[in-house]
Design a protein around this motif. Structure first.
Motif, mmCIF file in Angstrom:
data_model
loop_
_atom_site.group_PDB
_atom_site.id
_atom_site.type_symbol
_atom_site.label_atom_id
_atom_site.label_comp_id
_atom_site.label_asym_id
_atom_site.label_seq_id
_atom_site.Cartn_x
_atom_site.Cartn_y
_atom_site.Cartn_z
ATOM 1 N N ILE A 320 5.824 31.447 98.200
ATOM 2 C CA ILE A 320 6.108 30.551 99.316
ATOM 3 C C ILE A 320 7.449 30.939 99.914
ATOM 4 O O ILE A 320 8.402 31.266 99.208
ATOM 5 C CB ILE A 320 6.114 29.087 98.836
ATOM 6 N N SER A 321 7.543 30.922 101.225
ATOM 7 C CA SER A 321 8.767 31.354 101.888
ATOM 8 C C SER A 321 9.917 30.392 101.595
ATOM 9 O O SER A 321 9.719 29.186 101.407
ATOM 10 C CB SER A 321 8.545 31.444 103.399
ATOM 11 N N ASN A 322 11.107 30.939 101.540
ATOM 12 C CA ASN A 322 12.287 30.110 101.328
ATOM 13 C C ASN A 322 12.454 29.104 102.452
ATOM 14 O O ASN A 322 12.935 27.989 102.241
ATOM 15 C CB ASN A 322 13.525 30.999 101.226
ATOM 16 N N ASP A 323 12.054 29.504 103.637
ATOM 17 C CA ASP A 323 12.163 28.619 104.794
ATOM 18 C C ASP A 323 11.349 27.348 104.595
ATOM 19 O O ASP A 323 11.820 26.242 104.887
ATOM 20 C CB ASP A 323 11.699 29.372 106.038
ATOM 21 N N LEU A 324 10.119 27.492 104.079
ATOM 22 C CA LEU A 324 9.298 26.310 103.820
ATOM 23 C C LEU A 324 9.877 25.492 102.680
ATOM 24 O O LEU A 324 9.953 24.256 102.767
ATOM 25 C CB LEU A 324 7.859 26.717 103.505
ATOM 26 N N LEU A 325 10.294 26.157 101.616
ATOM 27 C CA LEU A 325 10.846 25.428 100.472
ATOM 28 C C LEU A 325 12.046 24.589 100.874
ATOM 29 O O LEU A 325 12.185 23.437 100.457
ATOM 30 C CB LEU A 325 11.232 26.412 99.362
ATOM 31 N N ARG A 326 12.899 25.163 101.705
ATOM 32 C CA ARG A 326 14.108 24.436 102.131
ATOM 33 C C ARG A 326 13.791 23.285 103.082
ATOM 34 O O ARG A 326 14.612 22.370 103.246
ATOM 35 C CB ARG A 326 15.087 25.404 102.804
ATOM 36 N N SER A 327 12.627 23.318 103.694
ATOM 37 C CA SER A 327 12.305 22.290 104.689
ATOM 38 C C SER A 327 11.967 20.939 104.065
ATOM 39 O O SER A 327 12.010 19.920 104.744
ATOM 40 C CB SER A 327 11.129 22.753 105.558
ATOM 41 N N TYR A 328 11.634 20.923 102.769
ATOM 42 C CA TYR A 328 11.292 19.673 102.099
ATOM 43 C C TYR A 328 12.557 18.895 101.742
ATOM 44 O O TYR A 328 13.500 19.444 101.158
ATOM 45 C CB TYR A 328 10.516 19.934 100.812
ATOM 46 N N ALA A 329 12.561 17.614 102.065
ATOM 47 C CA ALA A 329 13.640 16.739 101.604
ATOM 48 C C ALA A 329 13.483 16.508 100.101
ATOM 49 O O ALA A 329 12.390 16.648 99.537
ATOM 50 C CB ALA A 329 13.587 15.403 102.349
ATOM 51 N N ALA A 330 14.568 16.161 99.450
ATOM 52 C CA ALA A 330 14.550 15.975 97.996
ATOM 53 C C ALA A 330 13.561 14.903 97.569
ATOM 54 O O ALA A 330 12.994 14.976 96.471
ATOM 55 C CB ALA A 330 15.957 15.625 97.511
ATOM 56 N N THR A 331 13.329 13.911 98.416
ATOM 57 C CA THR A 331 12.439 12.801 98.053
ATOM 58 C C THR A 331 10.993 13.021 98.475
ATOM 59 O O THR A 331 10.148 12.152 98.241
ATOM 60 C CB THR A 331 12.947 11.500 98.695
ATOM 61 N N ASP A 332 10.691 14.157 99.078
ATOM 62 C CA ASP A 332 9.338 14.411 99.598
ATOM 63 C C ASP A 332 8.377 14.681 98.435
ATOM 64 O O ASP A 332 8.438 15.738 97.791
ATOM 65 C CB ASP A 332 9.366 15.600 100.552
ATOM 66 N N THR A 333 7.476 13.746 98.182
ATOM 67 C CA THR A 333 6.558 13.859 97.046
ATOM 68 C C THR A 333 5.497 14.930 97.240
ATOM 69 O O THR A 333 4.848 15.339 96.279
ATOM 70 C CB THR A 333 5.874 12.513 96.785
ATOM 71 N N ARG A 334 5.300 15.389 98.457
ATOM 72 C CA ARG A 334 4.283 16.407 98.726
ATOM 73 C C ARG A 334 4.653 17.750 98.110
ATOM 74 O O ARG A 334 3.773 18.549 97.761
ATOM 75 C CB ARG A 334 4.063 16.554 100.233
ATOM 76 N N LYS A 335 5.934 18.016 97.970
ATOM 77 C CA LYS A 335 6.369 19.315 97.454
ATOM 78 C C LYS A 335 5.946 19.496 96.001
ATOM 79 O O LYS A 335 5.343 20.514 95.636
ATOM 80 C CB LYS A 335 7.882 19.455 97.578
#
Length: 498
Positions: A320-335
């Motif tokens: 998975i691209s770093n760009d996508l990984l960084r886009s998730y907020a810390a509280t985002d349960t989808r990640k």
């Protein structure tokens, strides 16, 4: 999953005897007439069309997800089939993923055409007019579905609306995208008028009128995308209002609803849930095998081995691209649900992240090509977010308040704080995380008009290994498979850029 419509009687396997469209030879008139002698034969004829949906999820993950900025899928050793897709190589006309997208869709179109011809000539055998119209609606929905897939991958394609001989096929050139869309919309309009609202349990997985309307709305939206000055899926028609009307009809029907739990949408024990507008159904443990392979497609074999499971065929990680990984907020349960971030195998730590969205490690089947999980093609959250997109793109009859409500409903489920005055860029980013790993990202980028800007910026930042080729707008669509060009040289002209 109990629906067995993907099972094909032995006689119907004759329909799949060839995988090259130009070499397809339909059943002889005598054989076809002999087969279609009772109502159940027409039902089996419809069932056979579904077989070519089996690899549809794999195509979306290989050609859309892998092409997009969600994955930085350069190989760690050797050259994998996905690398040319991910890295915008020019010489990919013989790539098996691309060839499969062409042949599988045309096989499905051929089967649909056979059934439609038989319904026209021998349909009186089906004395129940409602059933007869439903079968025609199913065939026309699926034919439109296959053609829409082809248009999004290849742009202009041969338009074949009846069974043809091999010789006839060798004289059918590619039709303009607008002409293909005309058939698609005609088919979907008929399907929406003749398919039922819902089905009994035994027939779940067949398209409903709401699935037809969802497909029709997405076609209008895709046609509304920019042309990029190529002969691709976008025609710049600005049909956002037409799409919004259809999406509102689905929402008003009350047949589908928004699930409060993101994970439950994809649960093996919660299939056919209220989110599902249309899905591709799979069963496991049957003969012939009618399970799926998409669940493990983006997950590496060593992860399964690290969990005591047999290798599946995912080989290496498609990171998975770093760009996508960084886009998730810390509280985002989808990640956490969708992404596996590291594991240990044979004492060695793997730190790269990959999609695990469809994998339940407690339900790994004995046969790696026989996974039971269904693939959701259209889900209710997508219907809502497409509605928000139409409004933001200028459709009449919608408001900013509706857009904010839709996006915040999605964000609240994911554990995020609400937004106000949601912009199109924010909606596109929210869709990226909501549908990550579902094969929608490339189509979203193309439809948005921002694929050139976003992908060029992403490649510049992400390609630390310097393995990707510069992106150009011709790469919005794929090359015509080389095998098709070779059947009759000069019949097709290769797409520009390849």
């Amino acid at each position: 999953m109990k629906n067995k419509k993907l099972l094909i009687p032995a006689l119907m396997l004759l329909l799949a005897s060839c995988t090259d469209d130009l070499n397809q030879i339909p059943l002889s008139s005598a054989t076809t007439a002999t087969f279609y002698t009772q109502t159940n034969d027409f039902i089996q004829g419809a069932n056979a069309i579904y077989n070519d949906l089996r690899g549809y999820p794999d195509r979306q993950l290989n050609l859309s997800e892998t092409r997009s900025d969600n994955l930085y899928a350069v190989s760690e050793g050797g050259v994998r089939d996905w690398e040319g897709i991910n890295s915008f190589h020019k010489t990919i006309s013989a790539n098996p993923y691309i060839s499969d997208a062409w042949s599988a869709n045309y096989n499905g179109i051929y089967r649909a055409n056979v059934l439609l011809e038989q319904l026209q000539t021998n349909g009186a055998i089906v004395t129940d007019a409602v059933l007869r119209n439903r079968l025609q609606g199913e065939a026309r929905f699926l034919r439109a579905f296959f053609y829409f897939d082809l248009v999004r991958w290849f742009g202009k394609v041969p338009l074949i609306d009846k069974p043809v001989t091999a010789n006839e096929a060798q004289n059918i050139s590619r039709s303009p995208v607008a002409d293909v869309y005309a058939l698609i919309l005609s088919d979907l309009q008929f399907a929406a008028a003749n398919l039922p609202d819902t089905y009994a349990a035994a027939d779940r997985g067949r398209p409903t009128k709401w699935a037809a309307k969802a497909a029709q709305a997405l076609v209008h939206m895709t046609r509304s995308g920019p042309t990029y000055d190529i002969e691709g899926p976008g025609l710049g028609l600005s049909e956002w209002s037409q799409a919004l009307t259809l999406l509102n009809e689905i929402i008003a029907s009350g047949r589908h609803s928004f699930l409060p739990s993101y994970a439950n949408i994809f649960s093996y024990t919660n299939e056919n849930n209220a989110e599902v507008v249309f899905d591709i159904q799979y069963a496991t443990g049957l003969n012939p095998v009618v399970g799926s392979t998409f669940a493990w497609l983006l997950a590496p074999d060593t992860w399964f081995q690290a969990n005591g499971k047999a290798i599946q065929g995912g080989l290496q990680i498609r990171p998975i691209s770093n760009d996508l990984l960084r886009s998730y907020a810390a509280t985002d349960t989808r990640k956490a649900f969708s992404i596996q971030s590291g594991y240990v195998f044979n004492g060695v730590a793997e730190t790269q992240s990959f999609f695990k969205k469809y994998v339940d490690l407690t339900r790994v089947p004995p046969n790696r090509v026989d996974w039971p999980i269904n693939f959701i093609v259209y889900r209710y959250t997508d219907i809502l977010m497409l509605k928000a997109e139409c409004i933001l793109r200028g459709a009449t009859g919608g408001t900013q308040a509706e857009v904010d409500a839709i996006v915040n409903q999605v964000r609240t489920r994911a554990g995020l704080t609400p937004l106000t005055n949601v912009t199109f860029a924010q909606l596109l980013e929210e869709r990226r995380k909501e549908f990550a790993g579902e094969g929608l990202r490339w189509h979203d980028l193309v439809r948005s008009g921002q694929v050139e800007t976003i992908i060029n910026a992403w490649v510049a930042a992400e390609d630390v290994q310097k393995k990707m080729q510069p992106f150009q707008k011709n790469y919005i669509i794929y090359p015509i498979p080389q095998a098709e060009l070779d059947v009759k040289p000069g019949l097709y002209t290769q797409n520009a850029g390849y």
